[in-house]
Enzyme design. Structure first.
Site, mmCIF file in Angstrom:
data_model
loop_
_atom_site.group_PDB
_atom_site.id
_atom_site.type_symbol
_atom_site.label_atom_id
_atom_site.label_comp_id
_atom_site.label_asym_id
_atom_site.label_seq_id
_atom_site.Cartn_x
_atom_site.Cartn_y
_atom_site.Cartn_z
ATOM 1 N N PRO A 579 -18.558 12.549 41.583
ATOM 2 C CG PRO A 579 -20.529 13.521 40.825
ATOM 3 C CD PRO A 579 -19.415 12.630 40.401
ATOM 4 C CB CYS A 580 -18.471 11.988 47.067
ATOM 5 S SG CYS A 580 -17.725 10.625 46.181
#
Ligand SMILES: C[S@@+](CC[C@H](N)C(=O)[O-])C[C@H]1O[C@@H](n2cnc3c(N)ncnc32)[C@H](O)[C@@H]1O
Length: 960
Positions: A579-580
């Protein structure tokens, strides 16, 4: 734009890897690109229009901006290759002495007939105006061509001197004296030496240089000169084997620094031709090397050895006097890990990989990279797909697994390609997602922990294995299916433990973390206490278990045998979508200057560290397109940089889920990595005719997985919502059953396929219409709306395009902005709340039709998200007063109906919304399965078999 062409790549893109000979008229001699200095300013705007994927026009526009050349008055001759910190953005043109005043374009840049107009992301996109031979009209040129052979045979000139075009044109007017001066200067600078290449040999090696006209018989080298419709190679009078520049002799295949623009570092090229043109100019043709900073790695180049370069297929003709000096570039073997510095022979540069701007591909070098003749095509031709008789086995680690959609699809696709790929390990911090994964993949070792803790655990586990003299260099590989790890490891000592005392019976698990939440992370063991059951297990830190070394050893030995954790070298494939969250367009607190400093983006680094530690054969990273948009693609480039530094071949594609048979658009980025010993997987081209709407930044448009324009196959029709969900039974807003009968048969091919059981899904010969279908419907229940919202939803008309704007008292003003009708009193719900909530009126400044929006049967959903509230998204069922159910969303994501989800309703929506669309990962799995078995080839894309995934169904029984 018609739908039919939406998935197509433009011709320009098709040819982007094949550069063209750039014969520039003398006026463009001292130009250099501006992009390097102004990279940020010049970054083209992101395209959001539905037609952006058609690319040609917008790309051209963008490129026009990027490739503007600046006049540099100071130096006399230089190679003007465009330098940009991105894929394929080199530009090399023949540049000669300036001898006229260039006219200014509207942009303030010089323009001249006969100059090269740069038109692409990569050199090949330059549009060329055919060279305007200085002072030579067409007839004269032809005459020279005819004389060529004779001249060559006579070897009139043994040593050819550089001729100054200025001397041929403007100086001519001034008289002979000017010409003599220039000639004398040149004499000392550069000339060809030795005998010319015999004419017969030259014509065989470089036929295009000796044909009179474009469009003649195609030769192997034609593509080497680019798009033959638009340009033709400079015609040669004769070729040479050697040249002398500044007193240094150069041979063919020597490497050299080549003059770039003022203040710019020299280019790095390999000399693959020396020739004199029919106009008498002395040229060499260079094949270029990229430095890391000139590739997609760009800003992250400082993390790379400055001497490491990448061989490209970019080739251009250049003025001989652009050669600056000889350099030594050595090819080294790519040995799954960078060689130690002292292993690299004495050299200026070394290379072990190639680079192509197409899909930003770093790949193994071709076997022979010195031939000077090769071509890059962008798609593999259609080929037969055989069903594998004896499949190979491979294991998979799914990081950030969620409920396991990505790995499920990958395994299915690999299986269809003849590779038994199993999800052996999975890691996710979300316990409900882990439950779902366990339920659907009972053999997978699912680890409910943070990936960063998992990484520390892997390191500790290796140390423990070493401590007990287990062979960590050749650990046992997982079997076809994951082994069971039973917890019966007690010492069978039946002596009763005195009351109030606790004795360790055996260990049942291990982790690194803080499971007892005391604020300290440590290596922990889960203890089964003697005389107690599993419900009494507790986590104990290793520091408190000093008296249990024998039991620890037992646990580690058994765990090693059962591969409870992967050791380096054991994992075949790692997939995952780190996830970013720090780059989301909605996030106001984004750190533009250093996205990696943002803790929410650090999982990308963790992912790469796990790859570095485990060194899998293959990597597939998935992410949102924002990683290519935010901060000029900082995170996407970072991922590339890491993979290449670890010596992985890699390529990046942007795929739209709808193109693979879903009524959902959903664009995502996929990055392949493959060890040098493996075949780099290709990207599967679309199977469905879907309008691809924007979404990709211009700099990465050529990474969109699409057909080349002009190569438009018959694709399947795009799917709509009705195709996916029209067979599902009616349910109410308050539906509480997790399982129910279907109540009706599937109505569409999609519905047949999605109802297949797993064995039929991975059998390409299974005809859905004849197969036994899954019989119970899971998760067909919606997020229950509160009373107010339910009443609102009931008042949304059951028609296409309906939403809160249809409520009484709402009018739409001239700018598509909603406002309250002053004539109508605000309607209140029984609770006293307004029918039309304020947030609906103000959402996107009143311009959004999304609040309480109804979907319609003939529509495609933009992107299934993790929430189900109807307040700011169109998620109402077309004909029922509720939001789409979990199952309906799961169908839009391509989850097979047998896939059951765990956890509270909202958590199940999250798992579905987070997922990689299963048909996309299935198509990628097919690519992986092929590559794993050594199939695929150099092309970045390939065509899936017709009727995929049911391509084994006989033609007569095709499902549609
Ligand atoms: C985009 S989702 C992955 C979806 C998954 N690939 C699929 O196809 O179903 C990202 C996942 O990362 C998990 N996650 C977030 N931070 C994490 C961390 N530090 N360690 C492990 N998992 C994490 C989330 O719980 C979420 O399930």
């Amino acid at each position: 734009m018609s739908k039919a062409t939406a998935h197509c790549r433009t011709r320009q893109q098709e040819n982007a890897g094949n550069e063209q000979p750039k014969v520039e008229c003398p006026l463009s001699s001292k130009r250099r690109t501006r992009y390097r200095q102004n990279a940020v300013d010049e970054q083209p705007k992101l395209l959001e229009s539905p037609s952006s994927v058609r690319r040609t026009r917008q790309r051209d526009g963008a490129v026009d901006k990027q490739s503007q050349l600046l006049e540099s008055p100071s130096s006399s001759a230089r190679c003007t290759r465009q330098r940009q910190g991105d894929a394929g953005e080199r530009q090399t043109v023949i540049s000669l002495k300036r001898n006229k005043v260039a006219s200014e374009t509207a942009n303030g840049f010089p323009e001249e007939a006969g100059t090269v107009a740069c038109e692409g992301h990569s050199p090949s996109r330059k549009k060329i105006k055919a060279p305007a031979p200085t002072g030579v009209n067409k007839l004269e040129e032809e005459g020279k061509n005819l004389d060529m052979e004779k001249e060559n045979e006579k070897k009139v000139e043994k040593d050819e001197l550089c001729e100054d075009p200025a001397a041929n044109s403007s100086n001519k007017k001034k008289g002979d004296s000017g010409k003599k001066v220039v000639k004398k200067e040149q004499e000392s600078i550069c000339r060809f030496i030795g005998d010319p290449v015999p004419v017969n040999e030259a014509k065989i090696r470089w036929p295009e240089r000796y044909t009179k006209k474009v469009g003649g018989p195609k030769s192997i080298s034609s593509s080497d000169y680019g798009n033959e419709d638009e340009a033709e190679p400079a015609k040669a009078k004769c070729h040479y084997y050697q040249a002398m520049v500044d007193g240094v002799a150069y041979n063919l295949n020597d490497d050299a620094h080549v003059k770039a623009g003022d203040g710019e570092p020299d280019y790095i090229g390999r000399i693959i031709e020396f020739f004199k043109t029919v106009e008498g100019k002395l040229y060499f043709r260079a094949q270029w090397f990229y430095k890391a900073e000139d590739t997609v790695i760009s800003y992250h180049a400082n993390d790379h050895d400055k001497r490491r370069v990448f061989l490209s297929e970019d080739r251009n003709d250049n003025d001989l006097e652009c050669i600056v000096c000889k350099i030594r570039i050595v090819r080294i073997a790519n040995n799954n890990g960078l060689p130690l510095k002292d292993e690299i022979p004495e050299c200026d540069y070394y290379y072990d990989m190639s680079y192509s701007p197409f899909y930003s591909t770093f790949a193994n070098l071709p076997k022979d990279d010195t031939s000077g003749v090769s071509s890059v095509s962008t798609t593999s031709s259609d080929e037969g797909f055989e069903l594998e008789a004896s499949p190979m086995n491979a294991n998979l680690l799914d990081l950030y697994s969620g409920c396991g959609a990505m790995s499920t699809g990958l395994c299915h696709g690999a299986q269809l390609a003849g590779l038994n790929l199993y999800t052996t390990w999975a890691v996710d911090v979300n316990s409900f997602a882990c439950q779902s994964l366990r339920l659907n993949h009972p053999k997978t070792k699912v680890r409910n922990e943070k990936a960063e803790d998992f990484l520390t655990l892997l390191r500790e586990w290796k140390k423990l294995c070493e401590e007990f003299s287990l062979d960590v260099k050749h650990p046992p590989r997982p079997n076809k299916e994951s082994d069971d790890f039973s917890d019966d490891g007690g010492d069978n000592d039946s002596t009763p433990v005195p009351k109030g005392e606790f004795e360790v019976d055996h260990f049942v698990d291990i982790c690194f973390g803080d499971p007892n939440e005391i604020g300290k992370k440590e290596l922990m063991f889960k203890v089964r206490w003697k005389g107690y059951g599993a419900s009494e297990d507790t986590w104990e830190p290793i520091s408190g278990l000093s008296k249990c070394s024998e039991r620890i050893e037992n646990f580690v030995r058994k765990g090693y045998q059962n591969k409870i954790l992967p050791l380096p070298g054991v994992v075949d494939v790692i997939c995952g979508g780190p996830p970013c969250q720090g780059i989301s367009g909605f996030n106001r607190f984004r750190d533009y200057n250093n996205p990696l400093a943002d803790i929410r983006n650090q999982q990308m680094a963790v992912f790469m560290e796990i790859v570095d530690f485990l060194k899998p054969k293959y990597v597939l990273m998935e992410n949102v397109v924002d990683i290519l948009k935010f901060a000029e693609g900082f995170l996407g480039r970072f991922a590339f940089s890491k993979l290449v530094k670890m010596n992985y071949q890699s390529r990046l594609g942007i795929m739209a889920a709808g193109c693979y048979g879903l009524p959902q658009f959903r664009m995502r980025v996929f990055l392949w990595g493959a060890q040098p010993s493996e075949v780099l997987p290709q990207f599967p081209l679309p199977t469905h005719d879907v309008l691809v709407r924007g979404g990709a930044p211009v700099k990465f448009e050529q990474n969109i997985v699409a057909y080349n324009e002009g190569r438009r196959p018959q694709l399947e029709k795009a799917l709509f919502l009705g195709d996916a969900i029209s067979d599902l039974p009616k349910v109410e807003n308050n539906e509480a059953r997790d399982e129910m009968p279907y109540g009706s048969s599937p109505k569409t091919d999609f519905q047949f396929s999605i109802r297949l059981t797993e064995p039929d899904l991975v059998d390409p010969s299974s005809n859905p219409k004849k197969a036994v279908l899954h019989n119970n419907l899971f998760d067909h229940r919606p997020l229950q709306l509160n009373e107010d919202d339910y009443m609102r939803v009931c008042r949304v008309p059951k028609k296409k395009g309906a939403n809160f704007r249809d409520f009484p008292g709402v009018i739409v003003g001239p700018n598509n902005v909603v406002e309250f009708d002053p004539q109508i009193e605000r309607v209140l719900l029984p609770s006293g709340s307004p029918l039309v909530p304020d947030y609906a009126m103000s959402y996107i400044k009143g311009k959004s039709p999304k609040p309480f929006g109804r979907l319609w049967w003939d529509e495609t959903v933009p992107t299934v998200v993790t929430r189900a509230e109807p307040h700011n998204q169109i998620i109402l069922h077309p004909e029922q007063d509720r939001v789409l159910t979990i199952r309906e969303n799961a169908r839009l994501q391509g989850f097979p109906d047998y896939y059951k989800l765990c956890g509270p309703i909202k958590e199940r929506y999250i798992q579905v919304g987070n997922a990689v669309a299963v048909p996309v990962s299935r198509a990628l799995g097919f690519a992986l399965g092929r590559a794993f078995q050594g199939k695929g080839g150099d092309d970045p894309t390939f065509t899936l078999p017709a009727n995929f995934p049911h391509f084994g169904v006989g033609a007569g029984e095709a499902i549609n």
